[in-house]
Design an enzyme around this catalytic site. Structure first.
Site, PDB file in Angstrom:
ATOM      1  CG  ASP A  72      27.386 -29.836 -49.740  1.00  9.75           C
ATOM      2  OD1 ASP A  72      26.152 -29.739 -49.974  1.00  9.75           O
ATOM      3  OD2 ASP A  72      27.878 -30.858 -49.238  1.00  9.75           O
ATOM      4  CG  ASP A  74      24.528 -30.469 -54.804  1.00 12.77           C
ATOM      5  OD1 ASP A  74      25.740 -30.724 -54.785  1.00 12.77           O
ATOM      6  OD2 ASP A  74      23.710 -30.991 -54.019  1.00 12.77           O
ATOM      7  CG  ASP A 148      14.648 -36.775 -52.246  1.00 15.32           C
ATOM      8  OD1 ASP A 148      14.678 -35.572 -52.596  1.00 15.32           O
ATOM      9  OD2 ASP A 148      15.465 -37.272 -51.447  1.00 15.32           O
TER      10      ASP A 148
HETATM   11  P1  ATP Z   1      21.921 -32.398 -47.182  1.00 13.53           P
HETATM   12  O1  ATP Z   1      22.995 -32.017 -48.154  1.00 13.53           O
HETATM   13  O2  ATP Z   1      21.440 -31.326 -46.307  1.00 13.53           O
HETATM   14  O3  ATP Z   1      22.295 -33.609 -46.442  1.00 13.53           O
HETATM   15  P2  ATP Z   1      20.440 -32.827 -49.558  1.00 13.53           P
HETATM   16  O4  ATP Z   1      18.982 -32.882 -49.826  1.00 13.53           O
HETATM   17  O5  ATP Z   1      21.234 -31.757 -50.210  1.00 13.53           O
HETATM   18  O6  ATP Z   1      20.628 -32.804 -48.004  1.00 13.53           O
HETATM   19  P3  ATP Z   1      22.127 -34.591 -50.991  1.00 13.53           P
HETATM   20  O7  ATP Z   1      22.425 -36.012 -50.770  1.00 13.53           O
HETATM   21  O8  ATP Z   1      23.206 -33.586 -50.966  1.00 13.53           O
HETATM   22  O9  ATP Z   1      21.030 -34.219 -49.920  1.00 13.53           O
HETATM   23  O10 ATP Z   1      21.349 -34.532 -52.364  1.00 13.53           O
HETATM   24  C1  ATP Z   1      21.226 -33.365 -53.154  1.00 13.53           C
HETATM   25  C2  ATP Z   1      19.901 -33.382 -53.892  1.00 13.53           C
HETATM   26  O11 ATP Z   1      19.823 -34.511 -54.755  1.00 13.53           O
HETATM   27  C3  ATP Z   1      18.662 -33.471 -53.006  1.00 13.53           C
HETATM   28  O12 ATP Z   1      18.263 -32.227 -52.523  1.00 13.53           O
HETATM   29  C4  ATP Z   1      17.655 -34.085 -53.941  1.00 13.53           C
HETATM   30  O13 ATP Z   1      17.135 -33.112 -54.815  1.00 13.53           O
HETATM   31  C5  ATP Z   1      18.498 -35.038 -54.765  1.00 13.53           C
HETATM   32  N1  ATP Z   1      18.531 -36.380 -54.182  1.00 13.53           N
HETATM   33  C6  ATP Z   1      19.430 -36.870 -53.295  1.00 13.53           C
HETATM   34  N2  ATP Z   1      19.165 -38.138 -52.982  1.00 13.53           N
HETATM   35  C7  ATP Z   1      18.078 -38.487 -53.675  1.00 13.53           C
HETATM   36  C8  ATP Z   1      17.315 -39.682 -53.789  1.00 13.53           C
HETATM   37  N3  ATP Z   1      17.631 -40.764 -53.084  1.00 13.53           N
HETATM   38  N4  ATP Z   1      16.251 -39.668 -54.626  1.00 13.53           N
HETATM   39  C9  ATP Z   1      15.931 -38.567 -55.324  1.00 13.53           C
HETATM   40  N5  ATP Z   1      16.597 -37.425 -55.259  1.00 13.53           N
HETATM   41  C10 ATP Z   1      17.664 -37.367 -54.459  1.00 13.53           C
HETATM   42 MG    MG Z   2      23.418 -31.501 -50.231  1.00 18.00          MG
END
Ligand code: ATP
Ligand code: MG
Length: 450
Positions: A72, A74, A148
């Site tokens: 997805d 963002d 993160d």
């Molecule tokens: P995926 O969607 O592949 O599971 P993702 O990194 O996109 O991994 P998401 O939970 O969709 O994970 O989070 C989107 C973004 O938000 C991350 O890439 C990161 O930049 C930020 N993020 C998410 N969780 C955290 C956290 N616990 N602490 C800091 N930043 C975070």
């Molecule tokens: Mg994501």
């Protein structure tokens, strides 16, 4: 106005905020705008045309650079949620604590968030240092600093096809390293779930954990206890449904994170049969993710907890309890113990019980019982579960083979497969009363619901 006020109150001269970002051209990161989903492109375009900054951010940019299709998209912007909503026909603000906007474009839902401020001394934290609120708008530099890992703090502009990179994320990704932004122990304190994310993302992307990211995990794993159960559950599902669950669990164990973090893994992985069963289940889940098939949390949790149910059931049978009611009690015991810790929702609990309750019914291979079982809506899940039990060596392969043959046989073939009812079973049925064979089955109701 709010932003100006906050900047005055929370002025910080953190090095991570003051340095200029690198602007990385397409020749170095390789993402052409055509690879970005049409909805994400259109959303950025509309925001930019209205005079705002707008970027694809986070996991999607990371995945595109790594050559993985993003799940997805963002979008990060300097527009406020109200401004964002005003620009799109189909958009709604969600979330109370920190508002984000869901923008619908064709079949896509884009998650649009306003740049968030970094944490500082004024941020509300619990006694362990966990950040409780994270709801202040900020600059793009601040937004990058509060993410993160460096690979998650990349901002892609579809218009110019450049990536804005404050923390050397592109280089880290190309060098296959997962590095934390800021001091890892502090960042884990702020949000212990990042330990789980480190493991999941490294497995998903084939990255090596930077030693500073990896080293503190073992000691800090206990901090997971303070994280609200619903959040742990969400992250756990993400991990288990990532398509890399086997690899994740392997890494979790190596890092000592399965202790305390997922109490059920603790218990299960230490039982010889349980481990094989769980790993087979996870490998099956990974294969389904890769094949794009649907996934059921109920089924997965049923597998994760099954050997605990078996152990509790054995105990009850050993002290002389009647088998089927004893199974029900064992199921309740395990769900009461683990359900709360894992924040398993009521709906999932129903699914889990259905699958477990079906298992003894597969032993009945005489009379009408097998035909009735075949008709149940849960038959498929129950049968897949039975296969796992057989493959892991818990039960005889012969049973699962029989059910395979029975399903695939024509009416005559099915008739021929039925196993003649044995004497003692018949006697027991007669003792129970006038009901036809099978109708007195206490599991019939539970298993057919749902
Ligand atoms: P995926 O969607 O592949 O599971 P993702 O990194 O996109 O991994 P998401 O939970 O969709 O994970 O989070 C989107 C973004 O938000 C991350 O890439 C990161 O930049 C930020 N993020 C998410 N969780 C955290 C956290 N616990 N602490 C800091 N930043 C975070
Ligand atoms: Mg994501």
């Amino acid at each position: 106005m709010i932003r100006k006020f906050l900047r005055r109150v929370f002025r910080r001269d953190d090095a991570s905020l003051s340095h200029a970002p690198a602007t990385i051209p397409v020749a170095r990161h390789g993402i052409r705008r055509e690879r970005v989903s049409p909805g994400a492109r259109r959303t950025c375009e509309a925001l930019q045309q209205a005079g705002h900054k707008a970027y694809v951010v986070g996991g999607a940019v990371r995945d595109l650079i790594a050559g993985i299709e993003p799940k997805d998209y963002d979008i990060a912007t300097d527009a406020t949620p109200e401004q964002v909503r005003g620009l799109f026909r189909r958009a709604r603000i969600i979330g109370r604590r920190f508002q984000i906007v869901h923008v619908m474009q064709g079949g896509e839902t884009l998650e649009v968030s306003t740049f968030r401020a970094a944490h500082d001394a004024h941020t509300a934290k619990d006694e362990h240092g966990r950040v409780l609120r994270d709801n202040v708008f900020g600059s793009i530099a601040e937004d990058a600093a509060r993410r993160d890992f460096t690979v998650n703090a990349l901002y892609y502009d579809p218009a110019s096809e450049t990536v804005i990179d404050y923390h050397h994320g592109v280089a880290d990704l190309q060098q296959k390293t997962l590095r934390m932004i800021g001091e890892p122990t502090l960042r884990y304190r702020e949000d212990p779930v990042r330990m789980l994310r480190a493991v999941r993302l490294s497995a998903k992307l084939g990255l090596t954990l930077d030693p500073a990211v990896r080293a503190p995990i073992r000691e800090m794993a206990d901090l997971m206890q303070n994280v609200p159960a619903a959040r742990v559950f969400d992250e756990m599902l993400k991990l288990l449904f990532s398509g890399h669950a086997v690899e994740c669990v392997k890494r979790l164990r190596e890092d000592g994170l399965h202790h305390g973090l997922l109490p059920l893994l603790d218990v299960i992985l230490e039982q010889p049969l349980g481990e094989k069963f769980v790993l087979l289940a996870l490998a099956g889940t990974d294969a389904r993710v890769k094949a794009g098939k649907s996934l059921s949390p109920g089924y997965l949790f049923a597998t994760l907890l099954w050997h605990e149910v078996l152990a509790a059931w054995e105990l009850r049978k050993a002290r002389g309890d009647v088998p089927i009611p004893a199974l029900y009690e064992a199921m309740e015991d395990v769900l009461n113990q683990q359900g709360e810790k894992l924040a398993i929702t009521r709906r999932i609990v129903g699914d889990i019980k259905d699958i477990w309750a079906l298992q003894p019914r597969f032993e009945k291979r005489a009379g009408k019982s097998p035909y009735r079982l075949l008709e149940l809506p849960r038959f498929r899940a129950g049968y897949d579960f039975l296969l796992l039990r057989a493959e892991s060596g818990e039960i005889d392969m012969e049973i699962s083979t029989w059910w395979h043959d029975f399903q695939n046989a024509d009416p005559d073939g099915r008739e021929a497969l039925l196993i003649a009812d044995s004497g003692p079973k018949k006697r027991r049925r007669r003792v129970r009363g006038k009901k036809a064979a099978g109708e007195g089955d206490p599991l019939a109701g539970a298993a057919s619901e749902g």
